[in-house]
Motif scaffolding. Structure first.
Motif, PDB file in Angstrom:
ATOM      1  N   ALA A 161       0.834  -1.203   0.000  1.00 27.24           N
ATOM      2  CA  ALA A 161       0.000   0.000   0.000  1.00 27.24           C
ATOM      3  C   ALA A 161       0.868   1.253   0.000  1.00 27.24           C
ATOM      4  CB  ALA A 161      -0.932   0.001   1.211  1.00 27.24           C
ATOM      5  N   MET A 162       1.846   1.285   0.865  1.00 30.55           N
ATOM      6  CA  MET A 162       2.717   2.465   0.928  1.00 30.55           C
ATOM      7  C   MET A 162       3.450   2.649  -0.402  1.00 30.55           C
ATOM      8  SD  MET A 162       4.592   4.633   3.437  1.00 30.55           S
ATOM      9  CE  MET A 162       4.780   3.664   4.915  1.00 30.55           C
ATOM     10  N   GLY A 165       0.970   3.767  -3.088  1.00 32.95           N
ATOM     11  CA  GLY A 165       0.561   5.140  -2.813  1.00 32.95           C
ATOM     12  C   GLY A 165       1.618   6.139  -3.220  1.00 32.95           C
ATOM     13  N   VAL A 166       2.861   5.833  -2.920  1.00 28.92           N
ATOM     14  CA  VAL A 166       3.955   6.739  -3.309  1.00 28.92           C
ATOM     15  C   VAL A 166       4.020   6.857  -4.829  1.00 28.92           C
ATOM     16  CG1 VAL A 166       6.465   6.992  -3.395  1.00 28.92           C
ATOM     17  CG2 VAL A 166       5.345   6.451  -1.235  1.00 28.92           C
ATOM     18  N   LEU A 169       0.786   8.908  -6.051  1.00 32.89           N
ATOM     19  CA  LEU A 169       0.661  10.310  -5.627  1.00 32.89           C
ATOM     20  C   LEU A 169       1.888  11.142  -5.929  1.00 32.89           C
ATOM     21  CD1 LEU A 169      -1.105   9.983  -2.144  1.00 32.89           C
ATOM     22  CD2 LEU A 169      -2.122  10.558  -4.355  1.00 32.89           C
ATOM     23  N   TYR A 170       3.071  10.517  -5.889  1.00 34.45           N
ATOM     24  CA  TYR A 170       4.276  11.336  -5.941  1.00 34.45           C
ATOM     25  C   TYR A 170       5.224  11.012  -7.080  1.00 34.45           C
ATOM     26  CZ  TYR A 170       2.459  12.243  -1.307  1.00 34.45           C
ATOM     27  OH  TYR A 170       1.631  12.562  -0.272  1.00 34.45           O
ATOM     28  N   TYR A 179       9.597  16.053  -2.057  1.00 30.41           N
ATOM     29  CA  TYR A 179      10.532  14.959  -1.814  1.00 30.41           C
ATOM     30  C   TYR A 179      10.588  14.041  -3.024  1.00 30.41           C
ATOM     31  CZ  TYR A 179      10.134  16.423   3.016  1.00 30.41           C
ATOM     32  OH  TYR A 179      10.143  17.157   4.161  1.00 30.41           O
ATOM     33  N   LEU A 184      11.080   9.234  -0.272  1.00 28.51           N
ATOM     34  CA  LEU A 184       9.827   9.136   0.468  1.00 28.51           C
ATOM     35  C   LEU A 184       9.521   7.678   0.822  1.00 28.51           C
ATOM     36  CD1 LEU A 184       8.059  11.394   1.335  1.00 28.51           C
ATOM     37  CD2 LEU A 184       6.693  11.120  -0.735  1.00 28.51           C
ATOM     38  N   VAL A 191      10.616   3.944   8.755  1.00 29.23           N
ATOM     39  CA  VAL A 191       9.841   4.231   9.962  1.00 29.23           C
ATOM     40  C   VAL A 191       8.952   3.044  10.308  1.00 29.23           C
ATOM     41  CG1 VAL A 191       8.019   5.686  10.942  1.00 29.23           C
ATOM     42  CG2 VAL A 191       9.856   6.733   9.592  1.00 29.23           C
ATOM     43  N   TYR A 192       8.326   2.483   9.278  1.00 28.93           N
ATOM     44  CA  TYR A 192       7.426   1.346   9.495  1.00 28.93           C
ATOM     45  C   TYR A 192       8.162   0.158  10.118  1.00 28.93           C
ATOM     46  CZ  TYR A 192       4.128  -2.410   8.492  1.00 28.93           C
ATOM     47  OH  TYR A 192       3.291  -3.490   8.601  1.00 28.93           O
TER      48      TYR A 192
ATOM     49  N   PRO B 151      10.651  15.825   9.282  1.00 29.43           N
ATOM     50  CA  PRO B 151       9.892  16.905   8.641  1.00 29.43           C
ATOM     51  C   PRO B 151       8.407  16.575   8.560  1.00 29.43           C
ATOM     52  CG  PRO B 151      11.812  16.318   7.324  1.00 29.43           C
ATOM     53  CD  PRO B 151      11.731  15.317   8.431  1.00 29.43           C
ATOM     54  N   ALA B 153       6.106  17.612   6.497  1.00 25.84           N
ATOM     55  CA  ALA B 153       5.621  17.330   5.141  1.00 25.84           C
ATOM     56  C   ALA B 153       5.921  15.885   4.741  1.00 25.84           C
ATOM     57  CB  ALA B 153       6.248  18.299   4.140  1.00 25.84           C
ATOM     58  N   MET B 154       7.051  15.372   5.238  1.00 29.49           N
ATOM     59  CA  MET B 154       7.423  14.009   4.892  1.00 29.49           C
ATOM     60  C   MET B 154       6.481  13.006   5.568  1.00 29.49           C
ATOM     61  SD  MET B 154      11.089  12.132   5.350  1.00 29.49           S
ATOM     62  CE  MET B 154      10.661  11.395   6.927  1.00 29.49           C
ATOM     63  N   SER B 156       3.513  13.562   6.695  1.00 28.24           N
ATOM     64  CA  SER B 156       2.203  13.737   6.084  1.00 28.24           C
ATOM     65  C   SER B 156       2.108  12.970   4.768  1.00 28.24           C
ATOM     66  CB  SER B 156       1.956  15.235   5.859  1.00 28.24           C
ATOM     67  OG  SER B 156       0.745  15.436   5.184  1.00 28.24           O
ATOM     68  N   ALA B 157       3.179  13.051   3.977  1.00 29.56           N
ATOM     69  CA  ALA B 157       3.204  12.342   2.690  1.00 29.56           C
ATOM     70  C   ALA B 157       3.162  10.825   2.890  1.00 29.56           C
ATOM     71  CB  ALA B 157       4.442  12.739   1.895  1.00 29.56           C
ATOM     72  N   HIS B 158       3.861  10.333   3.900  1.00 25.93           N
ATOM     73  CA  HIS B 158       3.829   8.897   4.198  1.00 25.93           C
ATOM     74  C   HIS B 158       2.402   8.437   4.497  1.00 25.93           C
ATOM     75  CE1 HIS B 158       8.321   8.979   5.546  1.00 25.93           C
ATOM     76  NE2 HIS B 158       8.220   8.679   4.272  1.00 25.93           N
ATOM     77  N   TRP B 160      -0.454   9.953   3.700  1.00 21.21           N
ATOM     78  CA  TRP B 160      -1.243  10.037   2.473  1.00 21.21           C
ATOM     79  C   TRP B 160      -1.003   8.819   1.590  1.00 21.21           C
ATOM     80  CZ3 TRP B 160      -4.625  13.411  -0.069  1.00 21.21           C
ATOM     81  CH2 TRP B 160      -4.908  14.623   0.568  1.00 21.21           C
ATOM     82  N   ALA B 161       0.257   8.486   1.428  1.00 24.26           N
ATOM     83  CA  ALA B 161       0.613   7.388   0.525  1.00 24.26           C
ATOM     84  C   ALA B 161       0.009   6.073   1.014  1.00 24.26           C
ATOM     85  CB  ALA B 161       2.129   7.267   0.411  1.00 24.26           C
ATOM     86  N   MET B 162       0.181   5.792   2.295  1.00 23.19           N
ATOM     87  CA  MET B 162      -0.370   4.543   2.832  1.00 23.19           C
ATOM     88  C   MET B 162      -1.891   4.526   2.682  1.00 23.19           C
ATOM     89  SD  MET B 162       0.459   1.784   5.296  1.00 23.19           S
ATOM     90  CE  MET B 162       1.647   2.439   6.444  1.00 23.19           C
ATOM     91  N   TYR B 192       3.402   2.474  11.925  1.00 23.31           N
ATOM     92  CA  TYR B 192       4.193   3.634  11.492  1.00 23.31           C
ATOM     93  C   TYR B 192       4.409   4.619  12.650  1.00 23.31           C
ATOM     94  CZ  TYR B 192       5.570   7.820   8.912  1.00 23.31           C
ATOM     95  OH  TYR B 192       6.224   8.935   8.468  1.00 23.31           O
ATOM     96  N   LEU B 196       7.749   6.065  14.717  1.00 25.63           N
ATOM     97  CA  LEU B 196       8.143   7.455  14.986  1.00 25.63           C
ATOM     98  C   LEU B 196       8.429   7.677  16.472  1.00 25.63           C
ATOM     99  CD1 LEU B 196       5.719   9.637  12.811  1.00 25.63           C
ATOM    100  CD2 LEU B 196       8.152   9.215  12.449  1.00 25.63           C
TER     101      LEU B 196
END
Lengths: 203, 203
Positions: A161-162, A165-166, A169-170, A179, A184, A191-192, B151, B153-154, B156-158, B160-162, B192, B196
């Motif tokens: 999924a991650m 999604g990347v 979206l990106y 980024y 990303l 982190v996961y 960061p 934004a990073m 947040s992007a993670h 969103w992506a997931m 996740y 963090l």
DNA sequence: TGTACATCAGTGAACGCGCGTTCACTGATGTAC
DNA sequence: TGTACATCAGTGAACGCGCGTTCACTGATGTAC
């Protein structure tokens, strides 16, 4: 590979190639059989010597995509060497590299609305890619004590999924984030994995 | 809301509604202006009294989607109450709930190939949804000591992506996993956040 | 209250277009002798 | 090596279709007087 004369000789694969280029340019639904034929230097009717129709051609694109995808993931995993963690990380990078390098295949596989269960032929190759991911995940999870080892299929799904999604979206034109998709995804998976306890926390 | 007589009165919104239903059924590229007009009980030409053309109608669907989306996220976040962590988790659930409840809007926003930068009007509403997410993420991260605060934004992007990946891969017909998308997203975000350091590890 | 009229939302016919698919055909190929 | 022939990949014309868009029009509406 060589032009085998008047009878094109390689038309089937030439059609797949032009279909992939078209899908990459216009998306899976913007793709037309007629245009694919034209690009292969052939009449639309010629397509029917090799495929049942428009959909069947897309399915073949997806099938070949899953084949490559499975190989790419397997090579990246590389039997979990040098370490399961490093190999797993490489597999994540390979996912994104595949999406970038084979955008037509990727779209045919994941954005054409064609279900992998459409034919046994297709589900077979799709399942193989799935197995590679789950195998890698399983090997990685073996490093966790039994009592805090979440289901392999679940973790595998999180990673899929991650990654997906990347890509969506990106890694498309009209970026949304400041980024690089590669960074990303790598940081997100990092982190996961730390959350799973597979990487020591730095605190 | 009421039929205001011969001159439809609500045609603009009726067209948006039938466009959304069509997009939901056939995908953003399967949608046609003519069919949308037909479903609204009107001639295709009537559409041009309210929209510049086919694309403009899709853009309006996306715009209304971003408006709802922003509201939904903001309500879920609820100013970070009762706790930032609980509110953040609710926001994740809200993402998926939105995708489920407003599939036409979701597709117009994320699968139609229309860039949020297409018009200032559109980018404005899209940015608002972005801001809600980043604000929530920022508030959550404030609980981390400065020196291990990635960061905003990073992160947040993670997320969103997931979220987006779960929607695309597991919340569509032809499911791939034996897990409910809701569970998948909740557990994924949970792992996740633990990574963090926002959730105590249980080991 | 009643009438004349400007407005403008929606009509319906028409357009040119490219689509996927069918069909009887043609002509280069490679093989049998 | 040379000739006759079966094969079958690709042709080209045709089909019916729905698309997005245009245009001159019509007729219900609400307003001015």
């Amino acid at each position: 590979m060589s032009k085998q004369g008047y009878h094109h000789g390689n038309l089937r694969q030439a059609l797949v190639a032009s279909a992939l280029a078209l899908i990459e340019e216009k998306g899976p639904t913007g793709f037309t059989l007629s245009e694919a034929a034209k690009r292969a230097g052939v009449t639309p009717a010629a397509v029917y010597r090799h495929f049942e129709g428009r959909e069947d051609l897309i399915v073949e694109c997806a099938r070949q995509g899953y084949l490559i995808f499975g190989d790419v993931l397997e090579n990246a995993w590389n039997d979990g060497k040098p370490t399961a963690l490093a190999a797993f990380s490489a597999t994540g990078r390979a996912y994104l590299a595949f999406a970038r390098q084979y955008p037509g295949h990727y779209m045919a596989m994941f954005e054409s609305g064609i279900s992998p269960n459409r034919s046994t032929e297709l589900s077979k190759v799709a399942e193989r890619a799935d197995r590679v991911m789950e195998h890698a995940t399983g090997a990685l999870m073996a490093h966790l004590p039994r009592d805090r080892r979440p289901p392999v299929a679940m973790v595998s799904a999180h990673i899929w999924a991650m990654s997906h999604g990347v890509v969506e979206l990106y890694a498309r034109e009209g970026n949304r984030a400041p980024y690089a998709p590669e960074d990303l995804l790598e940081s997100g998976i990092g982190v996961y994995l730390r959350g799973l306890g597979l990487i020591r926390p730095d605190y």
